[in-house]
Motif scaffolding. Sequence first.
Motif: not given
Lengths: 113, 109
Positions: A37, A39, A43-45, A47, A95, A97, A105
């Motif tokens: 993912v 970012q 801004k937003g996350l 996928w 990230y 995940v 991190q």
Amino acid sequence: EVQVVESGGGLVQPGGSLRLSCAASGFSFSRSWMHWVRQAPGKGLVWVSYINSDGSRTGYADSVKGRFTISRDNAKNMLYLQMNSLRVEDAALYYCVPADLPWGQGTLVTVSS
Amino acid sequence: QSALTQPPSASGSPGQSVTISCTGTSSDIGAYNYVSWYQQHPGKVPKLLIYDVSKRPSGVPDRFSGSKSGNTASLTVSGLQAEDEAAYYCSSYAGSIVVFGGGTTLTVL
């Protein structure tokens, strides 16, 4: 303790390549679906990609399909993201995940000339 | 690959309850019980609050609860606390892909 540690980020020119790595520990990696993912700053996350537990199934966001490849090595508890033909808009914190578990991190990818 | 729709902002006073919606389609939220919610404080790593629509990981207070009806999922934060002020994101499995919402900034008044 669940732990995922990303590495491999850095500065790359548009059109260049990077390989991100994620070292996992503290959970059953070989049984876990894994995702990347990203970012962008402020801004937003978003996928990027997933891979199932044995690596037989993968999925990609349209924005990276054909340029990024996700893979895993269950013997080494490692997840990878090969990123080719990088664009300025790919710049972000990436990230690793594990499904339904804590995130790492992140590793920062900067794409700039 | 359309993003899930969340309200940009929400607010509530300490002790109150707030519900954040996440609207998708019959191809994502409506088709699968794989909705997750994340909390992100500024400069911090997103934290998993809810998975599989309504399950809470260990350590997440039961003030956080999730539900789903049709193509819309919801996160309810009960007994609002100052520390709940953060951005909240929903996500859903959608077959061969995963989609996120645009995020909701929760303000504790």
